[in-house]
Design an enzyme around this catalytic site. Structure first.
Site, short mmCIF file in Angstrom:
data_model
loop_
_atom_site.label_atom_id
_atom_site.label_comp_id
_atom_site.label_asym_id
_atom_site.label_seq_id
_atom_site.Cartn_x
_atom_site.Cartn_y
_atom_site.Cartn_z
N CYS A 1 -0.54 4.14 2.00
CA CYS A 1 -0.40 3.97 3.45
C CYS A 1 1.01 4.28 3.91
CB CYS A 1 -0.72 2.52 3.85
SG CYS A 1 -2.31 1.90 3.32
N ASP A 2 2.00 3.84 3.15
CA ASP A 2 3.38 3.83 3.64
C ASP A 2 4.35 4.68 2.84
OD1 ASP A 2 2.57 1.94 5.58
OD2 ASP A 2 2.83 0.30 4.16
N CYS B 1 0.83 -1.20 0.00
CA CYS B 1 0.00 0.00 0.00
C CYS B 1 0.87 1.25 0.00
CB CYS B 1 -0.93 -0.01 1.21
SG CYS B 1 -1.94 1.48 1.34
#
Length: 314
Positions: A139-140, A136
């Site tokens: 997300c990261d 992701c």
């Protein structure tokens, strides 16, 4: 375990399919309960910019899902931030048991559990998840500012992840085991024109290098698929973007599935192999896998649930 809660329509899963089903089911006075699952909003909550949702030339995925959730609630759907751990479809009313201990007896069920990211299946990948290995970028990606990262894959997801990571990373290398991408042409054009992106063709990742902890990922061992030769690529992050698998574990062995777990529905319908159970979105769609088609299927599922109950005089 709690006393069973009787509902006319239980929607398992959120995202465009689940939330749209909730809107239509609520408008049909079915008093739906929606179990949002482990990732409320589904895959769009980890998508940055959505450019193909009708009416929005560009909208952030999490914002779109929040609007859908609010719409469903405004129509009268009850949204529970709970996870169904088991679903018994052997007899009606169907029984769902949740992580919280709540138990639902449902006259109809709409399955909208979506799909989950696929992984490479490498021992080193599992060891380094959370230490530089991710599925992701939204997300990261922030954690890889000014670093060099790799994205593994060749479809829309891989290209989207690579382009998103250019906001943070110093360099993004896309690794694909074929000599052409499967992504949409407009996405490919953006990728090829970006100065901080390199594509390595005809290679696959056979090992992720590094150690858990502060060091994390240090590189990838790549294999040329035609010659078998290997080489190391120095990167500090590895993003796996090789597609998704249907999240149909709840109904495994209970509903007819095909193609690796996609729930089978009747042509031009969301009806499954069990009367009273309907499936919508990516858990059944192995062809289109778009937010707008998932939403359309959610609409169909709610309308079909209402007709199913009306035919029984409920």
């Amino acid at each position: 375990m709690s006393s069973p809660i009787a509902v006319k329509t239980l929607i398992v899963g959120s995202g465009p399919a689940g939330y749209t089903a909730a809107v239509y089911a609520a408008r049909a006075m079915l008093e739906p309960v929606l179990l949002a699952g482990m990732q409320p909003g589904g895959q769009l909550t980890i998508t940055s910019d959505v450019e193909n949702w009708p009416g929005d030339s560009k909208v952030e995925g999490p914002a779109l899902m929040e609007r859908m959730s609010e719409h469903a609630a405004a129509m009268g759907a009850k949204i529970e931030y709970d996870v169904a751990t088991s679903l018994d479809l052997s007899k009606r009313p169907f029984t769902a048991v949740c992580d919280s201990g709540a138990v639902y007896h449902a006259e109809t069920v709409i399955l909208a559990t979506g799909a989950q990211a696929r992984w490479l299946g490498l021992p080193s990948e599992e060891k380094l998840k959370g230490f530089g290995v991710s599925a992701c970028a939204t997300c990261d990606g922030f954690f890889f500012r000014d670093k060099e990262v790799a994205v593994i894959g060749g479809g829309n997801t891989a290209v989207e992840e690579a382009l998103f990571l250019t906001r943070f990373a110093k360099k993004v290398t896309l690794i694909h085991r074929r000599d052409s991408l499967r992504a949409e042409k407009i996405m490919q054009d953006r990728l090829f024109k970006h100065p901080n992106v390199e594509v390595i063709w005809d290679h696959e990742a056979v090992e992720i290098l590094g150690e858990p902890g502060e060091q994390g990922v240090t590189g990838l061992k790549l294999r040329q698929v035609k010659t078998g030769e290997t080489r190391d690529l120095a990167v500090q992050g590895a993003f796996v973007a090789i597609g998704h698998a249907p999240a149909s574990q709840l109904v495994e062995g209970q509903l007819e599935t095909h193609l690796g777990g996609y729930v089978v529905v009747k042509p031009f319908s969301t009806e499954t192999s069990v009367p009273g159970v309907f499936a919508a979105g990516d858990v059944t769609d192995h062809i289109y896998r778009q937010a707008v088609t998932s939403a359309g299927m959610g609409c169909m599922a709610a309308l079909e649930a209402e007709r199913f109950l009306s035919a029984e005089g409920e």
